[in-house]
Scaffold this motif. Structure first.
Motif, PDB file in Angstrom:
ATOM      1  N   LEU A 202      32.422 -35.887  39.437  1.00  0.00           N
ATOM      2  CA  LEU A 202      32.515 -35.749  40.888  1.00  0.00           C
ATOM      3  C   LEU A 202      33.752 -36.491  41.378  1.00  0.00           C
ATOM      4  N   VAL A 203      34.611 -35.804  42.126  1.00  0.00           N
ATOM      5  CA  VAL A 203      35.770 -36.450  42.727  1.00  0.00           C
ATOM      6  C   VAL A 203      35.799 -36.073  44.195  1.00  0.00           C
TER       7      VAL A 203
ATOM      8  N   GLN B 181      35.083 -31.155  43.442  1.00  0.00           N
ATOM      9  CA  GLN B 181      35.840 -31.880  44.448  1.00  0.00           C
ATOM     10  C   GLN B 181      35.162 -31.660  45.799  1.00  0.00           C
ATOM     11  N   SER B 182      35.708 -32.374  46.812  1.00  0.00           N
ATOM     12  CA  SER B 182      35.127 -32.286  48.167  1.00  0.00           C
ATOM     13  C   SER B 182      33.625 -32.492  48.099  1.00  0.00           C
TER      14      SER B 182
ATOM     15  N   GLY C 269      29.545 -29.512  46.232  1.00  0.00           N
ATOM     16  CA  GLY C 269      30.981 -29.616  46.070  1.00  0.00           C
ATOM     17  C   GLY C 269      31.592 -28.296  45.662  1.00  0.00           C
ATOM     18  N   ALA C 270      32.914 -28.299  45.583  1.00  0.00           N
ATOM     19  CA  ALA C 270      33.685 -27.117  45.174  1.00  0.00           C
ATOM     20  C   ALA C 270      34.222 -27.342  43.766  1.00  0.00           C
TER      21      ALA C 270
ATOM     22  N   ALA D 250      29.213 -23.280  52.085  1.00  0.00           N
ATOM     23  CA  ALA D 250      30.563 -23.159  51.553  1.00  0.00           C
ATOM     24  C   ALA D 250      30.677 -23.748  50.159  1.00  0.00           C
ATOM     25  N   ALA D 251      29.667 -24.527  49.749  1.00  0.00           N
ATOM     26  CA  ALA D 251      29.773 -25.208  48.462  1.00  0.00           C
ATOM     27  C   ALA D 251      29.670 -24.217  47.322  1.00  0.00           C
ATOM     28  N   ASP D 252      30.423 -24.500  46.266  1.00  0.00           N
ATOM     29  CA  ASP D 252      30.294 -23.693  45.055  1.00  0.00           C
ATOM     30  C   ASP D 252      29.048 -24.093  44.279  1.00  0.00           C
TER      31      ASP D 252
END
Lengths: 265, 494
Positions: free
Chosen positions: A78-79, A108-109, A96-97, A32-34
């Protein structure tokens, strides 16, 4: 480098192959990660990402959307909401996305995994222009009918089928068209000789990502009556479907692998 | 990294309530911003696509702009820019600037799958509270649009905007705000196609900072099934609110020709009472002054003016220093060999009477009006011209201190119009102009190719370019496309 249609096709086959194998090689978060990247955290600290975003100096990129510029040496912000710490001092693998894009990418995430994590040293960069495994799986589940077929005619539906001749207008009118598809192989659902796929002929931006069809096109089609408001009027003897997302129209060669996968499930 | 200037950068809380402010370091590299020709004094034109999207070739048309009144260096803009992570992502992006438009980034906070259809926005109420009206995606497979109001209390927090009052079958939401009151007031012009009686021109009004909206129908005359898509509210500082729309009196569906009235309505009390927008009446004693009656509007949802579609262009602005002074611009077909002509008219008495045409611009579209505090009016528009045997889209900003009896103009862009693009609108059904202190700021969309003469006032690219080409991250040329451009121009002195 722009992603060629060949890379798109290969990424789709890769998604299907991994899906067929049960996707054991890819964790749900990564599929699912971008973005998946490896690098070192600048100024690691004991704070969590929720408290203070941190910065990654990228040493290699494993996965990214094809339109995003990200390479070795870039900095990435990165958040995250989770209690993910920004404390690793060695190389880490980050997923992350995309949250924002400016001079640099912000994710994020985020999940940060310190290396060593089993890494295929020759793993190719995956640029995500084709569907993710998660998206393909979802579309496959949603499809009422999956076929390999060739478009033999593109026509304008009758006024009745299109909802009547006198309606309000807007620039978002779909200007419906219908593709009559000769079914070459049925992958899922009841067999038909032909099916009709209704699609927006409009060039309006609202339909930018809705597949359009042309005569002679041979594709694997994931067909449904999804997101249809009210009746989808059908002429006698015809079955009308829609294919509303890019993932619903795949290269013809994918049909056989989808069939094997569905047979295995 | 050589040449990098590190600056502290404040980010808001990322976990919602219980704000914890984090400070991170952000690389700011002004030396890497590429300027192709030196800008004319005080004029800034910026290609808004960020450096990390240098390889993109999307058609980023139909831009809009919102400026934070309490801090004009902070702005948000929108265009038909898709989420770079893919069309199946749950959010669409908008642009953000924190330095008065010199640099822009893209933040994915709009709840719509991958991108939006129509989107406009404005700030109102508490600091950085952003409101938007959108048509979200995906569209239903065989039916109406998905219209919704959005609100975000602090757009810097970067969490998805909250959806309020979604409803189907509406078109072209257009946001105008009254930011200087608390709670903020939001007006959204929208063509509500769900209306059965054909009086579709509507203004949704929120008096509570976007929590709830009241729906006000502003068309009172008979229509031929509907009004035109564009409903344009304009807010005065003295409590008046106006709205302009195109009342479709007859629509020949075979030829696409509409006979319409250009109508302005007014409410003298911020639309606080119902029925609202009843303060301005015409000679037939009905609400809504017909600025121009029975104009011919070609409704062409296909390439008509070059590669651009036509049929809905309309703009309305009110003088911030004189709530009775109004400017209106609309597009129609005069019949003198034109495809589409913009007309500009002025009222000095709150819409009771209107001038004749102060300006007409042939083969032009997407006018955007704004008035500065010193009373100077700005008019942004795009004109299709043949220059040197080649068709070009010319983006022009005119300024006038006398209601367009005279005006000065500058050309912001003069770009090739023959670039094929897959979608409509080509550049946009509208663009945006705002007066901010001593500047006119705005956004337009245009062919992004770096070419000599394309941007006569200069241009700043954030994305990678050479002198003659866009480049991707590896230095490979990238095909030209339509990009959104921000600009600021000093307001002329009276």
């Amino acid at each position: 480098m722009r992603c060629s249609s060949q890379i798109v096709f290969l990424s789709i086959l890769l998604s299907v192959a991994l899906l067929s194998a049960g996707a054991a090689a890819a964790q749900p978060a990564e599929s699912a990660a971008d973005v998946i990247a490896v690098g070192k955290l600048e100024k690691p600290s004991v704070k969590t990402l929720a408290g203070a975003p941190c910065v990654l100096r990228v040493s290699s990129v494993r996965k990214k959307p094809s339109s995003i510029a990200l390479k070795e040496g870039d900095l990435m912000m990165l958040v995250g909401e989770r209690a993910q710490k920004c404390s690793a001092t060695g190389e880490v693998r980050v997923t992350g996305a995309v949250l924002s894009l400016g001079e640099q990418v912000t994710l994020q995430s985020v999940e940060i995994q310190p290396l060593p994590v089993p890494e295929a040293t020759a793993a190719p960069l995956v640029t995500t222009e084709g569907p993710s495994m998660a998206t393909l799986s979802k579309r496959l589940q949603a499809a009422e009918l999956v076929v390999q077929g060739r478009v033999i005619t593109v026509r304008t539906p009758s006024a009745t089928a299109a909802g009547g001749p006198r309606r309000k207008v807007s620039e978002h009118d779909p200007q419906w068209k219908e593709a009559v598809v000769q079914v070459l192989e049925t992958v899922k659902g009841s067999p038909h000789q032909t099916v009709v796929v209704r699609f927006p002929g409009s060039r309006d931006i609202a339909y930018r990502d809705v597949p359009k069809f042309r005569v002679g096109q041979t594709s694997t089609l994931l067909l449904s009556k999804e997101n249809v408001v009210g009746p989808l009027i059908e002429a006698p003897g015809e079955k009308v479907f829609v294919a509303p997302t890019k993932t619903d129209v795949l290269p013809a060669a994918v049909a056989r692998q989808l069939k094997q996968m569905l047979g295995n499930s | 990294m050589k040449g990098v200037i590190w600056r502290p950068h404040i980010l808001g809380s990322l976990i919602g309530a219980g704000a914890i402010v984090g400070i991170v370091l952000v690389a700011a590299e002004p030396t890497k911003i590429r300027v192709h020709t030196p800008p004319a004094a005080g004029v800034v034109v910026v290609d808004m696509i960020p450096k990390t999207l240098s390889s993109e070739t999307n058609q980023d048309s139909e831009p809009f702009l919102a400026v934070l009144p309490s801090d004009p260096s902070f702005m948000v803009a929108s265009a038909f820019t898709p989420n770079p992570a893919g069309s199946s992502r749950p959010t669409a992006p908008i642009f953000r600037s924190k330095d008065g438009g010199k640099t822009w980034d893209l933040i994915t906070v709009v709840p719509s799958e991958g991108s939006t259809a129509d989107i406009t926005e404005g700030f109102s109420g508490p600091a950085r509270q952003l409101h938007a009206g959108i048509l979200s995606l995906p569209m239903s497979s065989n039916g109406p649009t998905n219209y919704a109001h959005l609100v975000e209390d602090d757009i810097n927090v970067l969490s998805p905007m909250v959806i309020r009052m979604p409803r189907p079958d509406a078109d072209q939401p257009y946001v105008a705000t009254r930011p200087d009151v608390h709670p903020g007031i939001v007006y959204v012009g929208v063509n509500d196609l769900s209306v059965v009686d054909g009086k579709t021109a509507t203004v949704d009004v929120s008096l509570d900072g976007g929590m709830t909206y009241a729906v006000h129908r502003i068309e009172v005359r008979a229509t031929d099934l509907q009004d035109g898509p564009s409903i344009r509210p304009a807010v005065s500082n003295d409590g008046k609110v106006y709205a302009a729309f195109l009342g479709w009196r007859h629509f020949d569906r075979r030829t696409g020709i509409v006979k319409a009235d250009v109508v302005v309505v007014r409410d003298d009390n911020q639309a606080r009472t119902s029925p609202a927008f009843q303060s301005l009446k015409d000679t037939d004693q009905k609400a809504g002054k017909r600025v121009a009656a029975n104009v011919t509007i070609p409704w062409v949802n296909d390439a008509a003016l070059g590669q651009e579609r036509i049929g809905s262009t309309l703009s309305l602005a009110v003088d911030p220093g004189d709530g009775k002074k109004l400017y209106i611009a609309w597009g129609d077909r005069v019949g003198n060999g034109d495809i589409y002509t913009i007309h500009v008219r002025v009222s000095n008495d709150a819409g009771e009477t209107w001038s004749a045409d102060r300006k007409t611009m042939k083969n032009s579209t997407a006018p955007a009006l704004a008035v500065a505090k010193n009373g100077v009016a700005g008019l942004l528009y795009q004109r299709l011209e043949t220059i040197g045997g080649r068709q070009k889209w010319v983006t022009i900003l005119e300024q006038s201190h006398d209601g367009f009896l005279s005006s000065s103009s500058i050309t912001l862009a003069s770009v090739a119009a023959d670039l094929p693009q897959p979608n409509l609108p080509y550049n946009g059904d509208y663009e945006c102009l705002i007066a901010v202190d001593g500047e006119f700021r705005g956004v337009f969309s245009a062919n992004n190719k770096p070419e000599s003469g394309a941007f006569p006032q200069g241009v700043i690219y954030q994305r990678r370019t050479s002198a003659t080409s866009l480049l991707d991250d590896s230095g490979t040329p990238v095909a030209p496309s339509i990009d959104p451009f921000f600009f600021s121009v000093p307001v002329a002195t009276n």
